[in-house]
Design a protein around this motif. Structure first.
Motif, PDB file in Angstrom:
ATOM      1  N   PHE A  97       0.864  -1.176   0.000  1.00  0.00           N
ATOM      2  CA  PHE A  97       0.000   0.000   0.000  1.00  0.00           C
ATOM      3  C   PHE A  97       0.909   1.237   0.000  1.00  0.00           C
ATOM      4  O   PHE A  97       1.633   1.488   0.972  1.00  0.00           O
ATOM      5  N   SER A 153      -2.383   4.351  -3.753  1.00  0.00           N
ATOM      6  CA  SER A 153      -3.273   5.390  -3.232  1.00  0.00           C
ATOM      7  C   SER A 153      -3.182   6.659  -4.067  1.00  0.00           C
ATOM      8  O   SER A 153      -3.681   7.714  -3.648  1.00  0.00           O
ATOM      9  N   LYS A 199      -9.388  -1.617  -4.039  1.00  0.00           N
ATOM     10  CA  LYS A 199      -8.368  -0.987  -3.191  1.00  0.00           C
ATOM     11  C   LYS A 199      -8.935  -0.666  -1.819  1.00  0.00           C
ATOM     12  O   LYS A 199      -8.295  -0.909  -0.787  1.00  0.00           O
ATOM     13  N   SER A 250      -7.794  -2.361   1.815  1.00  0.00           N
ATOM     14  CA  SER A 250      -7.368  -1.535   2.949  1.00  0.00           C
ATOM     15  C   SER A 250      -8.179  -1.866   4.187  1.00  0.00           C
ATOM     16  O   SER A 250      -7.645  -1.938   5.294  1.00  0.00           O
ATOM     17  N   VAL A 262      -5.536  -1.216   7.067  1.00  0.00           N
ATOM     18  CA  VAL A 262      -4.430  -0.321   6.732  1.00  0.00           C
ATOM     19  C   VAL A 262      -4.824   1.096   7.114  1.00  0.00           C
ATOM     20  O   VAL A 262      -5.801   1.650   6.611  1.00  0.00           O
ATOM     21  N   ILE A 293       0.228   4.810   5.000  1.00  0.00           N
ATOM     22  CA  ILE A 293       1.170   4.280   4.013  1.00  0.00           C
ATOM     23  C   ILE A 293       2.549   4.867   4.263  1.00  0.00           C
ATOM     24  O   ILE A 293       2.659   5.972   4.810  1.00  0.00           O
ATOM     25  N   THR A 345       2.490   0.723   3.803  1.00  0.00           N
ATOM     26  CA  THR A 345       2.204  -0.493   4.575  1.00  0.00           C
ATOM     27  C   THR A 345       2.447  -1.685   3.666  1.00  0.00           C
ATOM     28  O   THR A 345       2.037  -1.679   2.503  1.00  0.00           O
TER      29      THR A 345
END
Length: 426
Positions: free
Chosen positions: A37, A73, A100, A104, A109, A112, A114
């Motif tokens: 990520f 991202s 996505k 996450s 998550v 970032i 990660t």
């Protein structure tokens, strides 16, 4: 071959530098998938990416073959393409926005970069601390960092009683175990510890075999000894700093006090023993095994925020709550058995009555005040799915409803209707 849960969460195809690649082709026995990520606009990501590239290229030390999939991202395709061009691995296609978001959520998550490592054959999470592991083991000498079973970890450490005398793990290994992460400097811990002492005595007076192991976050050996002296149970020895850290990391302990309840086989029963005890001070439900279907309460609100949830709203009468449980239980047990690896993406099942919690959920999701009402709420994605009007609420109809949801055959509605002012343009 990839585990079905991986295909469901990542997709059948991922993006390579020469086109789409079949996920099955990069998965198999002893193969590890790393979900990275990251984003071009993120300075810490740009610092870490070259380290990960060097690690990825250490093929001689990655006997468990590694493949990495970028989960970007970035908000613009050009930035994504520019960033991805410097990476020797794969990526989730830029257009897979919903996937996505779900990834996450699934792996919780919160920032970032990660790096999450997953066993591709079983679909099981190996570690969410991949960034830290790559940094601390850049030569991949101990890759893939599979977490030690909790029982093995506990058996390899030194346990002591309040007098500082060593106690063999064999004396507690067949018991229900509570791992109590706490510290003397922590006021909530000092408030909770007497409650836990009382519960510990009540449980063992009922002939349950229950042992607690104190996992200290104290800042000095003296504080640890002082605090442990107030407890009637064992502690991991002060010098076991690395083991305490490994245990907290393995169980994803985010704060203290935390009480994790383990079964005699060291399976995790609950990581929220503190809340369970507060709601069951007479320990009548110990060891607090999770229920496939629960009555919606205030303590579940965080789960509604994190996970998609099916809620059967009733009028709150005891017979209606029992009816709701009877309807949902077969569906929930079958679903949770099949989707056990999906973590926070798996449906949670609740029956709700007529109370403030149910009313607040209805109000927030703009649900009609009718009963019975069956709704799947995905608050984080702003979506809701409703069992059609006129359909009898039964195990069969709810099972069909859940099956259609699982197979993406349901049309979603927004949690809150779009106001007319939001759609006007000037």
């Amino acid at each position: 071959m990839a585990h079905p849960s991986l295909i469901k969460s990542i997709g059948e195809k991922v993006l390579g530098h020469n086109g789409l690649v079949d996920l099955n082709d990069v998965c198999g026995p002893d193969r590890v998938i790393g979900l990275y990520f990251s984003a071009h606009w993120c300075p810490p990501c740009r610092v870490f990416t070259p380290q990960l590239v060097a690690f990825y290229n250490l093929k001689e030390n990655t006997k468990h073959q590694l493949e990495v999939v970028l989960v970007s991202s970035d908000t613009e395709d050009t930035a994504f393409q520019d960033y991805f061009s410097d990476m020797p691995w794969l990526a989730l296609p830029f257009t897979e926005t919903k996937r996505k978001i779900r990834l996450s959520r699934q792996y919780r998550v919160t920032g970032i970069p990660t790096l999450v490592f997953i066993d591709s054959r079983s679909g099981r999470l190996l570690t969410k601390a991949g960034r830290e592991m790559v940094t601390s083991d850049p030569e991949a000498l101990t890759f893939p960092w599979r977490p030690r079973p909790i029982g093995d970890l506990l058996a390899s450490t030194s346990l002591v009683d309040t007098q500082g005398q060593q106690v063999s793990y064999d004396t507690v290994k067949d018991s229900y175990k509570g791992l109590y992460f706490s510290a003397h400097w922590c006021p909530p811990c000092r408030a909770f510890t007497p409650q836990l002492v009382t519960a510990y005595e009540k449980i063992n007076n009922k002939e349950h075999t229950f042992q607690i192991i104190f996992i200290s976050s104290d800042r000095s050996e003296e504080s640890w000894q002082t605090y442990h002296s107030t407890m009637p149970w064992l502690s991991m020895a002060w010098e076991e700093k690395d083991a305490r850290h490994e245990l907290a990391s393995s169980l994803e302990v985010k704060g203290i006090p935390t009480l994790v309840i383990l079964g005699p086989d060291n399976s995790i029963i609950t990581i929220d023993g503190r809340t369970e005890l507060s709601e069951d001070p007479e320990v009548e439900r110990f060891p607090w095994r999770p229920q496939s279907v629960e009555v919606l309460a205030e303590r579940h609100m965080s789960r509604l925020q994190e996970s998609p949830c099916l809620v059967l709203f009733t009028d709150g009468e005891t017979t209606e709550l029992q009816f709701g449980r009877d309807v949902l239980l077969p569906v929930a047990e079958e679903y949770l058995l099949e989707h056990s690896l999906e973590g926070s993406l798996a449906l949670q099942f609740f029956v709700a009555g007529e109370d403030e919690v149910a009313d607040s959920v209805r109000d927030f999701a703009c649900l009609e005040d009718v009963v019975p009402l069956v709704a799947i709420l995905d608050l984080s994605e702003g979506a809701k799915f409703l069992l059609e009007d006129g359909v009898e609420v039964s195990t069969a109809t709810v099972h069909n409803f859940v099956t259609r949801y699982t197979n993406d055959k349901l049309s979603s509605l927004p949690i809150r209707p779009v106001t007319s002012s939001a759609t006007n343009t000037s």
